[in-house]
Design an enzyme around this catalytic site. Structure first.
Site, short mmCIF file in Angstrom:
data_model
loop_
_atom_site.label_atom_id
_atom_site.label_comp_id
_atom_site.label_asym_id
_atom_site.label_seq_id
_atom_site.Cartn_x
_atom_site.Cartn_y
_atom_site.Cartn_z
N LEU A 176 11.55 -20.17 -5.38
CA LEU A 176 10.56 -19.00 -4.57
C LEU A 176 9.54 -19.35 -5.21
O LEU A 176 9.29 -19.27 -6.52
CB LEU A 176 11.24 -17.78 -4.85
N ASP A 187 1.03 -1.37 0.02
CA ASP A 187 -0.03 0.04 -0.02
C ASP A 187 1.07 1.41 -0.19
O ASP A 187 2.13 1.42 0.40
CB ASP A 187 -1.00 -0.09 1.32
N HIS A 242 3.06 3.66 -8.72
CA HIS A 242 3.13 2.33 -8.92
C HIS A 242 4.07 1.71 -9.81
O HIS A 242 4.74 0.64 -9.57
CB HIS A 242 1.56 2.08 -9.89
C1 FPP Z 1 -1.66 0.13 -3.22
O1 FPP Z 1 -1.39 1.58 -3.28
C2 FPP Z 1 -1.08 -0.57 -4.60
C3 FPP Z 1 -2.00 -1.10 -5.58
C4 FPP Z 1 -3.49 -0.77 -5.63
C5 FPP Z 1 -1.12 -1.46 -6.65
C6 FPP Z 1 -0.06 -2.38 -6.39
C7 FPP Z 1 0.92 -2.61 -7.63
C8 FPP Z 1 2.13 -2.57 -7.89
C9 FPP Z 1 3.04 -2.25 -6.42
C10 FPP Z 1 2.42 -3.01 -8.92
C11 FPP Z 1 3.33 -4.12 -9.48
C12 FPP Z 1 2.82 -5.37 -8.85
C13 FPP Z 1 3.41 -6.42 -9.62
C14 FPP Z 1 3.32 -7.62 -8.99
C15 FPP Z 1 4.02 -6.50 -10.94
P1 FPP Z 1 -2.13 2.76 -3.68
O2 FPP Z 1 -2.34 3.30 -4.61
O3 FPP Z 1 -3.58 2.31 -2.91
O4 FPP Z 1 -1.75 3.85 -2.67
P2 FPP Z 1 -2.59 4.93 -1.75
O5 FPP Z 1 -3.36 4.07 -0.70
O6 FPP Z 1 -1.36 5.77 -1.21
O7 FPP Z 1 -3.35 5.53 -2.77
#
Ligand code: FPP
Length: 238
Positions: free
Chosen positions: A126, A15, A32
Site C-alpha cells: 500500500l 473532515d 482528532h
Molecule cells: C478535519 O476535521 C480534520 C483535520 C484538520 C485533521 C485530520 C487529522 C487527523 C484525522 C489526524 C491524524 C492523521 C494522521 C495521518 C495520523 P475538522 O477539525 O476540520 O472538523 P470540523 O470541520 O468538524 O471542525
C-alpha cells in the site's frame, strides 16, 4: 476506459473530527484522536479492498489559523502516530510518503517523517501518502518555480514545458492520479486538495463524520464507485 478494479488511488479529506467531538461535549482534540484510530483501521483494510494508493489530507496550509492548542495538539498526534505505527506500517508493507511544505514543520516531526519515508521505501503493498501543511495551489506554485529554474539555467527550453514536466515537479510526482476523492462530514468542497491531480477523479461526499467512518462504510463507498462509468472524455463503450 474504466479502471475500477484493483490498484485504486483513493484520496480522503478526513473532515468532521471537531464537530464530532463538540457534539458529544468533548474537546476537539478528542475528535482528532478518534480520527487517528480511523486512519489505522482504514490503512489496514485498504489492500484487501483493492486500494493500492491512499492519500490522506491531515493538515492544510490554512489549518494554522486554528487555536495554538489545537495546532500543537495535532502536531503531537502526528509525531505520536509516526512513533507508534512505524513498525506496524513497515511490517504490513506500507510505503509512506509525505507531501506539503514540510520545511515549515517542527524539526522533530520533519525528522520522524523522513525516517519513516526512508524505512518504508522498499514497501509496495500500500502506498500511503499523508498531506501535512499541504495546499494544492501552493504545490503548483512551488512546482512552477522548479520548472522556471530549469528554464533559467538553460536546462529546459520553454517550448518543452508541458503537463508531464509540471507533473514531475509536483510533490506527487511518484504517484498515480486519484481515482476517487472522498470527503466526510457533509461539506461539499474540495478545499485545495490535489487540484491538479484530481481533474478526472470521481468525487464522493458523505454526511458521516471521519471518526464514524468505518471500514464497512468505506467498502460501500468503493462498491458504489465501482458501479460508476468513467470515460475520461471519451465515448461510452456499449
Ligand atoms: C478535519 O476535521 C480534520 C483535520 C484538520 C485533521 C485530520 C487529522 C487527523 C484525522 C489526524 C491524524 C492523521 C494522521 C495521518 C495520523 P475538522 O477539525 O476540520 O472538523 P470540523 O470541520 O468538524 O471542525
Amino acid at each position: 476506459m474504466t479502471k475500477q478494479g484493483d490498484d485504486l488511488h483513493l484520496a480522503i479529506i478526513m473532515d468532521g473530527n471537531g464537530r464530532w467531538a463538540t457534539a458529544r461535549g468533548l474537546e476537539r482534540l478528542v475528535g482528532h484522536k478518534r480520527g487517528v484510530e480511523r486512519v489505522d483501521e482504514i490503512v489496514e483494510a485498504c489492500p484487501d479492498l483493492g486500494v493500492k494508493h491512499l492519500t490522506l489530507f491531515a493538515f492544510s496550509t490554512e489549518n494554522w489559523k486554528r487555536s495554538e492548542r489545537e495546532v500543537s495538539g495535532l502536531m503531537t498526534l502526528f509525531r505520536r502516530y509516526i512513533r507508534s505505527e512505524s513498525a506496524r506500517l513497515l511490517k504490513e508493507g506500507v510505503r509512506v510518503r509525505f507531501i506539503g511544505r514540510r520545511h515549515e514543520l517542527d524539526a522533530r516531526l520533519q525528522e520522524l517523517m523522513q525516517g519513516l519515508e526512508d524505512r518504508t521505501i522498499d514497501n509496495d503493498r500500500l502506498h500511503l501518502t499523508v498531506a501535512i501543511n499541504y495546499g494544492g495551489r501552493d504545490e503548483i506554485v512551488r512546482a512552477t518555480r522548479k520548472v522556471a529554474l530549469m528554464v533559467q539555467s538553460g536546462e529546459l527550453p520553454i517550448e518543452d514545458i508541458d503537463e508531464h514536466i509540471l507533473s514531475t515537479a509536483l510533490d506527487t510526482h511518484e504517484l498515480i492520479d486519484p481515482d476517487l476523492v472522498l470527503r466526510t462530514s457533509g461539506e461539499y468542497r474540495t478545499s485545495n486538495f490535489l487540484p491538479w491531480q484530481s481533474v478526472y477523479a470521481e468525487y464522493e461526499f458523505t454526511e458521516t463524520a471521519w471518526p464514524d467512518f468505518t471500514v464497512e462504510k468505506l467498502r460501500d463507498t468503493l462498491d458504489a464507485f465501482r458501479g460508476r462509468e468513467r470515460r475520461f472524455g471519451a465515448v461510452a463503450i456499449k
